[in-house]
Design a protein around this motif. Structure first.
Motif, mmCIF file in Angstrom:
data_model
loop_
_atom_site.group_PDB
_atom_site.id
_atom_site.type_symbol
_atom_site.label_atom_id
_atom_site.label_comp_id
_atom_site.label_asym_id
_atom_site.label_seq_id
_atom_site.Cartn_x
_atom_site.Cartn_y
_atom_site.Cartn_z
ATOM 1 N N ALA A 109 -16.997 -2.245 -80.620
ATOM 2 C CA ALA A 109 -15.918 -1.273 -80.809
ATOM 3 C C ALA A 109 -14.575 -1.801 -80.338
ATOM 4 O O ALA A 109 -13.525 -1.337 -80.799
ATOM 5 N N SER A 110 -14.584 -2.796 -79.447
ATOM 6 C CA SER A 110 -13.331 -3.315 -78.902
ATOM 7 C C SER A 110 -12.795 -4.517 -79.670
ATOM 8 O O SER A 110 -11.690 -4.992 -79.379
ATOM 9 N N VAL A 111 -13.541 -4.992 -80.654
ATOM 10 C CA VAL A 111 -13.141 -6.190 -81.393
ATOM 11 C C VAL A 111 -12.104 -5.838 -82.460
ATOM 12 O O VAL A 111 -12.269 -4.843 -83.190
ATOM 13 N N PRO A 112 -11.040 -6.619 -82.583
ATOM 14 C CA PRO A 112 -10.021 -6.340 -83.605
ATOM 15 C C PRO A 112 -10.609 -6.376 -85.011
ATOM 16 O O PRO A 112 -11.566 -7.114 -85.288
ATOM 17 N N VAL A 113 -10.032 -5.598 -85.886
ATOM 18 C CA VAL A 113 -10.463 -5.545 -87.285
ATOM 19 C C VAL A 113 -9.870 -6.737 -88.032
ATOM 20 O O VAL A 113 -8.682 -7.056 -87.892
ATOM 21 N N GLU A 114 -10.704 -7.430 -88.832
ATOM 22 C CA GLU A 114 -10.230 -8.568 -89.608
ATOM 23 C C GLU A 114 -9.355 -8.089 -90.768
ATOM 24 O O GLU A 114 -9.336 -6.900 -91.115
ATOM 25 N N GLN A 115 -8.645 -9.023 -91.382
ATOM 26 C CA GLN A 115 -7.797 -8.679 -92.527
ATOM 27 C C GLN A 115 -8.606 -8.050 -93.655
ATOM 28 O O GLN A 115 -8.079 -7.278 -94.456
ATOM 29 N N SER A 116 -9.907 -8.376 -93.708
ATOM 30 C CA SER A 116 -10.778 -7.823 -94.742
ATOM 31 C C SER A 116 -11.099 -6.355 -94.495
ATOM 32 O O SER A 116 -11.714 -5.692 -95.347
ATOM 33 N N GLY A 117 -10.690 -5.812 -93.326
ATOM 34 C CA GLY A 117 -11.003 -4.426 -92.989
ATOM 35 C C GLY A 117 -12.325 -4.263 -92.275
ATOM 36 O O GLY A 117 -12.781 -3.125 -92.060
#
Length: 362
Positions: A109-117
């Motif tokens: 839940a704390s990991v940033p979202v990639e450009q792919s969403g």
């Protein structure tokens, strides 16, 4: 003394001075000083060691690299790499430290979202966890962001409901997909822009070369031949690569007239590898084919029946392709050995983690 030119990673060296020889091949050096770990000079010609002499016995010429007593050993080869996945994994968050599913879900839940969403994490080893993955637990922690946690063995992926919807797969209460379903999902996760993929591979190759790796066998799934041709044309020069192919592409390989060892680039650093079969699953995902059951009573399963394995290995050999079989469980190991024996050709086995005592001599 003459000026010593500055050396860089790409410098061509004519003499490696004041080195110690270690590893395979050292037994060929008969000079007593060498046998006592004395210093030697290595003379390089055409990219190969052409002569070895006690340090200082011969006058140096050309560009000299002073090893200052460091050990010179044969270059390392990694015989089993999923190259693109490994390269991308180095830039993705790992949950290898997680003790259980609850902790892993909180980290996700704390990991940033990639450009792919998507959120993509790696390093899961749920076979060792104190609590097991569930769809509800991951949903509660990660919400509506498609989240994927890839097993370290690559044979299973823990996904939330948003990820199941994105992949158009019916969700399982465990949140897990395994084997071919997991491979298909992994292919979508690794389907990044070609420039991004190649840059990640360059970074990974540079890190590996700095640690003594000189070559690897790329067993990445999917048709990788064209991608390696592209990288070769762009000047790939860090490591030697043998790019494997898979049975679903055997017709294409044969039609192109490609054989194991054929060059895929002008330099010859990139070649066609073996035909790889994924014979069974893995121990971590509990899908490796075993005679004894896992704690849940399952025994894994074979992905190839013996007759099909023999027929395909035989056809590959007739087309100039070596074969290698992923075999982890004892049933898979025995089946692979049977297949090579019946086909009458040599071969290679990946993993062989559980081997019956009767199969060791084979």
């Amino acid at each position: 003394m003459p000026d010593v030119p500055a050396l860089s990673v790409s410098s061509r060296v004519d003499v490696i001075a004041n080195a110690r020889i270690g590893g395979e091949g050292r037994e060929l050096l008969a000079h007593p000083d060498v046998e006592k770990d004395g210093l030697v000079d290595l003379w390089i010609s055409g990219g190969r060691i052409s002569d070895i002499a006690p340090a200082g016995n011969l006058r140096h010429r050309g560009t000299v690299l002073d090893a200052e007593g460091a050990w010179v050993v044969p270059g390392l080869r990694d015989h089993h790499v999923h190259a693109l996945q490994a390269a991308l994994f180095q830039d993705r968050a790992s949950i290898g430290h997680a003790a259980g599913a609850s902790e892993a879900a909180r980290v996700a839940a704390s990991v940033p979202v990639e450009q792919s969403g998507r959120r993509v994490l790696v390093g899961m080893r749920h076979a060792f966890w104190s609590d097991l993955p569930t769809l509800d637990a991951l949903d509660e922690a990660t919400g509506e962001v498609p989240t994927y946690i890839v097993n370290a063995d690559l044979h299973s992926i823990w996904m939330n409901s948003a990820a199941f919807r994105r992949e158009q797969i019916a969700p399982d209460p465990s949140g897990l997909v395994s084997e071919h379903a997991a491979f298909d999902v992994a292919n979508t996760l690794n389907d990044v822009d070609a420039a991004d993929a190649d840059a990640a591979l360059e970074r990974a190759a540079a890190r590996s070369a700095a640690r003594g790796l000189v070559a690897f066998s790329d067993l990445e799934m999917g048709w990788q031949t064209d991608a390696w041709r592209r990288r070769g044309a762009a000047g790939w020069n860090l490591l030697r690569v043998a790019s494997a192919v898979y049975p679903e592409h055997l017709d294409r390989v044969v039609a192109e007239g490609l054989e194991t060892g054929d060059r895929l680039d002008e330099s010859g650093l990139i070649t066609v590898g073996a035909l790889k079969f994924v014979g069974d699953g893995s121990l971590g995902t509990r899908t490796a084919a075993t005679t004894a059951p896992y704690l849940d009573g399952e025994r894994g399963a074979m992905n190839f029946e013996l007759d099909r394995l023999v027929a395909t290995i035989t056809r590959a050999a007739g087309s100039g392709l070596a074969s290698t079989v992923h075999a982890i469980g004892d049933i898979a190991v025995a089946t692979a050995l049977d297949a090579f024996a019946l086909a009458g050709v040599p071969g290679r086995m990946e993993h062989a983690q559980l081997v019956a005592a009767s199969d060791i001599p084979r």
